[in-house]
Design an enzyme around this catalytic site. Structure first.
Site, PDB file in Angstrom:
ATOM      1  N   TYR A  24       7.340  22.247  46.597  1.00 39.76           N
ATOM      2  CA  TYR A  24       6.702  23.516  46.924  1.00 39.76           C
ATOM      3  C   TYR A  24       5.322  23.287  47.514  1.00 39.76           C
ATOM      4  O   TYR A  24       4.781  22.175  47.460  1.00 39.76           O
ATOM      5  CB  TYR A  24       6.616  24.419  45.690  1.00 39.76           C
ATOM      6  CG  TYR A  24       5.560  24.031  44.669  1.00 39.76           C
ATOM      7  CD1 TYR A  24       5.720  22.920  43.849  1.00 39.76           C
ATOM      8  CD2 TYR A  24       4.390  24.775  44.525  1.00 39.76           C
ATOM      9  CE1 TYR A  24       4.751  22.570  42.910  1.00 39.76           C
ATOM     10  CE2 TYR A  24       3.417  24.436  43.593  1.00 39.76           C
ATOM     11  CZ  TYR A  24       3.606  23.332  42.787  1.00 39.76           C
ATOM     12  OH  TYR A  24       2.640  22.987  41.871  1.00 39.76           O
TER      13      TYR A  24
ATOM     14  N   ARG B 121       1.415  17.521  53.556  1.00 39.81           N
ATOM     15  CA  ARG B 121       1.881  17.194  52.205  1.00 39.81           C
ATOM     16  C   ARG B 121       3.331  17.645  51.996  1.00 39.81           C
ATOM     17  O   ARG B 121       4.106  16.971  51.325  1.00 39.81           O
ATOM     18  CB  ARG B 121       0.950  17.832  51.168  1.00 39.81           C
ATOM     19  CG  ARG B 121       1.231  17.334  49.755  1.00 39.81           C
ATOM     20  CD  ARG B 121       0.186  17.827  48.781  1.00 39.81           C
ATOM     21  NE  ARG B 121       0.150  19.284  48.721  1.00 39.81           N
ATOM     22  CZ  ARG B 121      -0.809  19.984  48.151  1.00 39.81           C
ATOM     23  NH1 ARG B 121      -1.825  19.367  47.584  1.00 39.81           N
ATOM     24  NH2 ARG B 121      -0.782  21.302  48.143  1.00 39.81           N
TER      25      ARG B 121
ATOM     26  N   ARG C 120      27.466  21.213  40.347  1.00 36.86           N
ATOM     27  CA  ARG C 120      26.516  20.424  39.551  1.00 36.86           C
ATOM     28  C   ARG C 120      26.962  18.972  39.387  1.00 36.86           C
ATOM     29  O   ARG C 120      28.040  18.688  38.860  1.00 36.86           O
ATOM     30  CB  ARG C 120      26.320  21.048  38.170  1.00 36.86           C
ATOM     31  CG  ARG C 120      25.203  20.366  37.386  1.00 36.86           C
ATOM     32  CD  ARG C 120      24.929  21.030  36.049  1.00 36.86           C
ATOM     33  NE  ARG C 120      23.795  20.386  35.380  1.00 36.86           N
ATOM     34  CZ  ARG C 120      23.902  19.262  34.676  1.00 36.86           C
ATOM     35  NH1 ARG C 120      25.065  18.667  34.524  1.00 36.86           N
ATOM     36  NH2 ARG C 120      22.820  18.714  34.121  1.00 36.86           N
TER      37      ARG C 120
ATOM     38  N   HIS D 191      24.602  15.048  39.150  1.00 38.14           N
ATOM     39  CA  HIS D 191      23.255  14.498  39.292  1.00 38.14           C
ATOM     40  C   HIS D 191      23.040  13.893  40.683  1.00 38.14           C
ATOM     41  O   HIS D 191      22.037  14.137  41.331  1.00 38.14           O
ATOM     42  CB  HIS D 191      22.981  13.457  38.208  1.00 38.14           C
ATOM     43  CG  HIS D 191      22.759  14.058  36.857  1.00 38.14           C
ATOM     44  ND1 HIS D 191      23.736  14.763  36.189  1.00 38.14           N
ATOM     45  CD2 HIS D 191      21.671  14.078  36.065  1.00 38.14           C
ATOM     46  CE1 HIS D 191      23.265  15.191  35.033  1.00 38.14           C
ATOM     47  NE2 HIS D 191      21.997  14.785  34.933  1.00 38.14           N
TER      48      HIS D 191
ATOM     49  N   LYS E  84       4.771  16.952  45.476  1.00 39.32           N
ATOM     50  CA  LYS E  84       4.535  18.289  44.906  1.00 39.32           C
ATOM     51  C   LYS E  84       5.883  18.898  44.523  1.00 39.32           C
ATOM     52  O   LYS E  84       6.435  19.770  45.205  1.00 39.32           O
ATOM     53  CB  LYS E  84       3.764  19.173  45.898  1.00 39.32           C
ATOM     54  CG  LYS E  84       3.081  20.353  45.200  1.00 39.32           C
ATOM     55  CD  LYS E  84       1.963  20.896  46.038  1.00 39.32           C
ATOM     56  CE  LYS E  84       1.363  22.169  45.482  1.00 39.32           C
ATOM     57  NZ  LYS E  84       0.792  22.064  44.146  1.00 39.32           N
TER      58      LYS E  84
ATOM     59  N   GLU F 279      -6.006  14.620  36.374  1.00 37.22           N
ATOM     60  CA  GLU F 279      -6.284  15.850  37.135  1.00 37.22           C
ATOM     61  C   GLU F 279      -5.982  17.029  36.235  1.00 37.22           C
ATOM     62  O   GLU F 279      -5.601  16.858  35.071  1.00 37.22           O
ATOM     63  CB  GLU F 279      -5.459  15.894  38.421  1.00 37.22           C
ATOM     64  CG  GLU F 279      -3.970  15.877  38.201  1.00 37.22           C
ATOM     65  CD  GLU F 279      -3.159  15.724  39.492  1.00 37.22           C
ATOM     66  OE1 GLU F 279      -3.461  16.425  40.469  1.00 37.22           O
ATOM     67  OE2 GLU F 279      -2.212  14.923  39.496  1.00 37.22           O
TER      68      GLU F 279
ATOM     69  N   LEU G 177      -1.963  14.242  42.544  1.00 34.61           N
ATOM     70  CA  LEU G 177      -1.607  14.993  43.743  1.00 34.61           C
ATOM     71  C   LEU G 177      -2.772  14.939  44.737  1.00 34.61           C
ATOM     72  O   LEU G 177      -3.934  15.088  44.350  1.00 34.61           O
ATOM     73  CB  LEU G 177      -1.305  16.458  43.396  1.00 34.61           C
ATOM     74  CG  LEU G 177      -0.739  17.233  44.574  1.00 34.61           C
ATOM     75  CD1 LEU G 177       0.729  16.880  44.794  1.00 34.61           C
ATOM     76  CD2 LEU G 177      -0.887  18.728  44.369  1.00 34.61           C
TER      77      LEU G 177
HETATM   78  N1  PDD Z   1      -1.352  23.485  42.478  1.00 35.84           N
HETATM   79  N2  PDD Z   1      -3.122  18.913  41.215  1.00 35.84           N
HETATM   80  C1  PDD Z   1      -2.012  19.571  40.824  1.00 35.84           C
HETATM   81  C2  PDD Z   1      -1.180  18.978  39.734  1.00 35.84           C
HETATM   82  C3  PDD Z   1      -1.662  20.792  41.435  1.00 35.84           C
HETATM   83  O1  PDD Z   1      -0.552  21.439  41.045  1.00 35.84           O
HETATM   84  C4  PDD Z   1      -2.502  21.340  42.445  1.00 35.84           C
HETATM   85  C5  PDD Z   1      -2.197  22.623  43.143  1.00 35.84           C
HETATM   86  C6  PDD Z   1      -3.644  20.608  42.825  1.00 35.84           C
HETATM   87  C7  PDD Z   1      -4.567  21.083  43.914  1.00 35.84           C
HETATM   88  O2  PDD Z   1      -3.970  20.999  45.182  1.00 35.84           O
HETATM   89  P1  PDD Z   1      -4.436  21.964  46.366  1.00 35.84           P
HETATM   90  O3  PDD Z   1      -5.899  21.804  46.502  1.00 35.84           O
HETATM   91  O4  PDD Z   1      -3.688  21.461  47.543  1.00 35.84           O
HETATM   92  O5  PDD Z   1      -4.040  23.369  45.963  1.00 35.84           O
HETATM   93  C8  PDD Z   1      -3.911  19.406  42.192  1.00 35.84           C
HETATM   94  C9  PDD Z   1      -0.907  24.747  43.051  1.00 35.84           C
HETATM   95  C10 PDD Z   1      -2.019  25.603  43.513  1.00 35.84           C
HETATM   96  C11 PDD Z   1       0.024  25.433  42.057  1.00 35.84           C
HETATM   97  O6  PDD Z   1       0.771  24.704  41.423  1.00 35.84           O
HETATM   98  O7  PDD Z   1       0.008  26.655  41.951  1.00 35.84           O
END
Ligand code: PDD
Length: 283
Positions: free
Chosen positions: A33, A52, A100, A102, A148, A181, A206
């Site tokens: 996403y 990304r 379904r 894996h 992501k 993070e 990330l």
């Molecule tokens: N999340 N680290 C993680 C684990 C994240 O899920 C996100 C963003 C970030 C920051 O990334 P960016 O600056 O590109 O938004 C760092 C989004 C906003 C979410 O899951 O809603």
């Protein structure tokens, strides 16, 4: 006004939008996403989010649903149809629908969902003026946090740990006692010497698009930046702390595990970088 979603080729009423029960995103969290911030009707940091997205899809061997130019068109349409001036766009690509199993079929068509919602800039500004509290929790994620992925169980459990204690965000801590993070944001501190520190991308985090933007803004301000790990104790003793994400821009942190950071108020550098970011980040 009723909301509109984009689901696999069609614009549909948000409340009736749905995907198949054998969508692999639903069954296996087999998907990726992106979240864009929308300001003044424009998508922010388009280039970084697309870069990304392609990385996440490639790493998981998920086929791109369409070329960037077509996706960008739908993103703009969903903003327009939902009349979003300030808010968010959410895009999700899953591997697709299949019985379904894996292991995944080679010729499966990816599934695409895009939604948008308006958000109050005033509320975000009020939160930023007060600053937020974070709480620490062990980082229980996998070794590919550069992707992501919609597989966010450790992240949602971490956020819940913070929420339960009245916090805004969770800072996840690795086996060495260092902050990786936030559950949905990147983590930063300003040391006593005025050095900006945030974890390196080489360390299984990330690659935040906002993080990249803030690094560029820090360079413009000729700040010293260290991409390195820091502990909760170092962060609590720091001059300032803040988090970055598309959903929050630069958000000052005033308490970590109930210990005030600096004066217990938003720090001047976090506030300045937030201002810089909001002035600079429309694509
Ligand atoms: N999340 N680290 C993680 C684990 C994240 O899920 C996100 C963003 C970030 C920051 O990334 P960016 O600056 O590109 O938004 C760092 C989004 C906003 C979410 O899951 O809603």
């Amino acid at each position: 006004m009723s909301r509109t979603a984009y689901v696999n080729g069609a614009y549909v009423p948000h409340r009736r939008a749905g995907v198949h029960i054998e969508d692999r995103g639903y069954q296996f969290a087999d998907g990726v996403y992106e979240v864009w911030s929308v300001r003044h009707g424009a998508l922010m940091d388009n280039e970084g989010h697309f870069r990304r997205l392609w990385h996440s899809l490639k790493e998981l061997q998920i086929v791109a649903p369409m070329p960037e130019v077509s996706l960008a068109h739908i993103l703009r349409e969903i903003v327009r149809k939902n009349r979003v001036r300030n808010g968010l766009v959410y895009l999700q690509v899953t591997r697709g629908v299949a019985p379904r199993d894996h292991a995944f079929p080679a010729d499966i068509a990816p599934a695409l969902v895009i939604t948008a919602k308006s958000m109050s800039t005033q509320k975000s500004e009020e939160t930023a003026k007060k600053g937020v509290a974070v709480f620490s929790t062990p980082d229980e994620r996998w070794a590919r946090c550069d992707i992501k992925s919609v597989s966010l169980l450790p992240n949602i459990l971490a956020k819940q740990v913070a929420k339960r204690q009245g916090g805004y965000e969770a800072w996840m801590v690795d086996a060495q006692g260092m902050v990786t993070e936030g559950s949905s944001s990147n983590a930063w501190i300003v040391t006593k010497d005025g050095v900006l520190a945030t974890r390196s991308l080489a360390d299984n985090i990330l690659s935040g698009v906002t993080r990249g933007r803030v690094l560029a803004l820090a360079a413009q301000r000729q700040l010293t930046v260290e991409e390195r790990p820091f502990s909760i104790e170092e962060a609590q003793a720091a001059k300032e702390a803040f988090l970055t994400a598309a959903t929050n821009f630069v958000m000052p942190i005033v308490r970590i595990d109930d210990v005030p950071v600096g004066e217990g108020m938003p720090g001047p550098l976090a506030e300045a970088l937030r201002k810089d970011y909001l002035q600079s980040a429309v694509t």
